[in-house]
Scaffold this active site. Structure first.
Site, PDB file in Angstrom:
ATOM      1  N   TYR A 265      50.770  33.534  44.533  1.00 49.28           N
ATOM      2  CA  TYR A 265      51.420  33.875  43.268  1.00 49.28           C
ATOM      3  C   TYR A 265      52.939  34.019  43.422  1.00 49.28           C
ATOM      4  O   TYR A 265      53.599  34.503  42.512  1.00 49.28           O
ATOM      5  CB  TYR A 265      50.866  35.188  42.721  1.00 49.28           C
TER       6      TYR A 265
ATOM      7  N   LYS B 109      40.859  35.581  55.203  1.00 46.04           N
ATOM      8  CA  LYS B 109      40.251  34.341  55.703  1.00 46.04           C
ATOM      9  C   LYS B 109      41.057  33.954  56.950  1.00 46.04           C
ATOM     10  O   LYS B 109      41.552  32.826  57.087  1.00 46.04           O
ATOM     11  CB  LYS B 109      40.334  33.279  54.587  1.00 46.04           C
TER      12      LYS B 109
ATOM     13  N   ASP C  69      34.679  35.199  51.942  1.00 43.08           N
ATOM     14  CA  ASP C  69      33.466  34.566  51.399  1.00 43.08           C
ATOM     15  C   ASP C  69      32.231  35.410  51.723  1.00 43.08           C
ATOM     16  O   ASP C  69      31.346  35.594  50.880  1.00 43.08           O
ATOM     17  CB  ASP C  69      33.301  33.113  51.874  1.00 43.08           C
TER      18      ASP C  69
ATOM     19  N   ASP D 220      42.506  39.059  42.942  1.00 42.79           N
ATOM     20  CA  ASP D 220      42.327  38.663  41.549  1.00 42.79           C
ATOM     21  C   ASP D 220      40.869  38.272  41.313  1.00 42.79           C
ATOM     22  O   ASP D 220      40.217  38.729  40.368  1.00 42.79           O
ATOM     23  CB  ASP D 220      43.263  37.473  41.269  1.00 42.79           C
TER      24      ASP D 220
END
Ligand code: NAD
Length: 362
Positions: free
Chosen positions: A124, A191, A224, A248
Site C-alpha cells: 500500500y 510469508k 496461508d 486487510d
C-alpha cells in the site's frame, strides 16, 4: 470533564450510523464537545478538496476522532480520504477486534481475536509502475541487470516495501496492547519462507521485539496456514499482528467469522492520535433507508470510550449492545437468521441500546 472529539459523519450510510452512535454515546452520561468535519465528495464540492485542512487540524488538536465511512469514487482522480487520513496523521496501527456476541448467527462461538494491522507500508506504499511506461521499462532493465531475471514486457509493478522501523513499531504496539488488555498471546503472520527480504525482515523484527515481552506468549505463523487454521478453530488465536495487505484480508476474514461487517469495529491509531471507525464502507445502495446495522459504529465508539479512559461507560455500553443482540428483537436485517423476518431500523437499534443501558442501573 467534557471530551473534545472530531466527528466525521462521512457519506453513504455514514451519517445515519454516526447519528446512532452519537446518541448512544451521549446517553452514557459522558460529556462530549463535537467538532464536526466534512470530508469526501461533499467537501470536494464545497472546499475543492476531499480532505480539508480544517478537518486535519481539528483531529490534530483533539487527538481523537469518531469517523463514519467515506466513499472513494471509482475511476476519478479523487484520492481515498481514508488512506490520506492514515498517512497524514501517521496512524500506523489498525486495530480490529473480532468477537462473537451470543445471538449473532456465526459458524463459531467464543471467538475473541484482535487484529493489529500495519497501516503505512507494504503493497500500500503507493509505489507503482504502469505497464508500457518509460519507468516500468527502466525498472525491468534494472531487475535484469541486478537479478538476471527477465520479466515479461507487458508487466506492471507494485512495490512491496517493508521496513524494520515500521515492523518493530507495529509489533511493539501489539505487545503493548496485549499487556494493557490482559491478553495472553501475539501471533505474527508472514510469508517469510518466500518473501525473504520483506516479510523476512518483518519476522526478524517480530522475534526481536517479542523477547522484550516474556510475560506474553509469541508465535509466528505463515499467513496461508493462518487462514486455514482460522477457518477450522479460530478460538486458538488471541492477538494477530500482520503487515498491511495480509492484515486487510485477514481482518475481513475474521469479521466474517464473527458475524459480518455489521458488528466489526475498528480504530486507526498513531502515537498521539486515534481515529475510531467501523471496518465496513459507505454501502451506498442503502443510503437514507435507515436500514443498516449501526453496531459496528457503536462498538467503535465503545473502543473510543476506553481510549478516553471512560472504562466503566465503555463496559456498560458494550454490555447494552451485547444484550440487544442476545435478545434478538431490535436488530437489523443482517443479524436475522431468516432475512425475511421483520428487522429493526438503524434508529430503533439505537433506541434499544439506550433503553438497555438505562435499565442496567449503576
Ligand atoms: P461496504 O462495506 O460499504 O459494503 C459492502 C456490503 O456490506 C454492503 O452492500 C452491505 O450489504 C454490507 N454492509 C456494510 N456495512 C453494513 C452495515 N453497517 N450493516 C449491514 N450491512 C452492511 O463495501 P463496498 O461496497 O466495497 O464499499 C462502498 C464504498 O465504501 C466504497 O467507495 C469504498 O471505497 C468505501 N469504503 C470506505 C471505508 C472507510 O471509510 N473506512 C472502508 C471500506 C470501504
Amino acid at each position: 470533564m467534557s471530551h473534545k472529539v472530531t466527528l466525521i459523519p462521512g457519506d453513504g450510510i455514514g451519517p445515519e450510523i454516526t447519528e446512532a452512535a452519537k446518541r448512544v454515546l451521549e446517553a452514557t452520561g459522558v460529556k462530549f464537545e463535537w467538532d464536526i468535519g466534512i470530508v469526501g465528495q461533499q467537501a470536494q464540492d464545497k472546499f475543492g478538496t476531499p480532505l480539508p485542512d480544517y478537518v486535519l487540524e481539528s483531529i490534530k488538536k483533539n487527538k481523537v476522532a469518531l469517523k463514519g465511512p467515506v466513499t472513494t469514487p471509482v475511476g476519478t482522480s479523487f484520492r481515498s480520504v481514508n488512506v490520506a487520513l492514515r498517512q497524514s496523521l501517521d496512524l500506523y496501527a489498525c486495530l480490529r477486534p473480532c468477537k462473537t456476541y451470543p445471538g449473532v448467527p456465526t459458524p463459531f462461538k467464543n471467538v475473541d481475536i484482535v487484529i493489529v494491522r500495519e497501516n503505512t507500508e507494504d503493497l500500500y506504499s503507493g509505489i507503482e509502475f504502469a505497464k508500457g511506461t518509460k519507468e516500468s521499462d527502466r525498472l525491468a532493465k534494472l531487475i535484469l541487470e541486478t537479478t538476471q531475471t527477465k520479466v515479461k514486457q507487458d508487466s506492471g509493478f507494485s512495490i512491496k516495501v517493508i521496513s524494520e522501523t515500521a515492523s518493530r513499531r507495529i509489533v511493539r504496539f501489539a505487545f503493548e496492547y496485549a499487556r494493557a488488555n490482559n491478553r495472553k498471546k501475539v501471533s505474527a503472520a508472514h510469508k517469510a519462507n518466500i518473501l525473504k527480504f520483506s516479510d523476512g525482515l518483518f519476522l526478524a523484527a517480530a522475534r526481536e521485539v517479542a523477547k522484550e515481552y516474556p510475560d506474553i506468549g509469541f508465535e509466528d505463523v505463515v499467513v496461508d496456514a493462518l487462514c486455514m487454521r482460522l477457518a477450522r478453530s479460530p478460538q486458538q488465536y488471541d492477538i494477530i499482528v500482520l503487515p498491511n495487505l495480509y492484515g486487510d484480508i485477514v481482518s475481513d476474514l475474521c469479521a466474517g467469522l464473527v458475524g459480518g461487517l455489521g458488528v466489526a469495529p475498528g480504530a486507526n491509531i498513531g502515537d498521539n492520535i486515534a481515529v475510531f471507525e467501523p471496518t465496513h464502507g459507505s454501502a451506498p445502495k442503502y443510503i437514507g433507508q435507515n436500514k443498516v446495522n449501526p453496531m459496528a459504529m457503536m462498538l467503535s465508539a465503545t473502543m473510543m470510550l476506553c481510549h478516553l479512559g471512560e472504562i466503566k461507560a465503555a463496559d456498560r455500553l458494550e454490555k447494552a449492545i451485547a444484550d440487544v443482540i442476545a435478545e434478538g428483537k431490535s436488530v437489523t436485517y443482517d443479524l436475522k437468521l431468516d432475512r425475511n423476518q421483520p428487522a429493526a431500523t438503524t434508529s430503533e437499534v439505537a433506541d434499544a441500546v439506550i433503553e438497555k443501558f438505562k435499565n442496567q442501573g449503576g
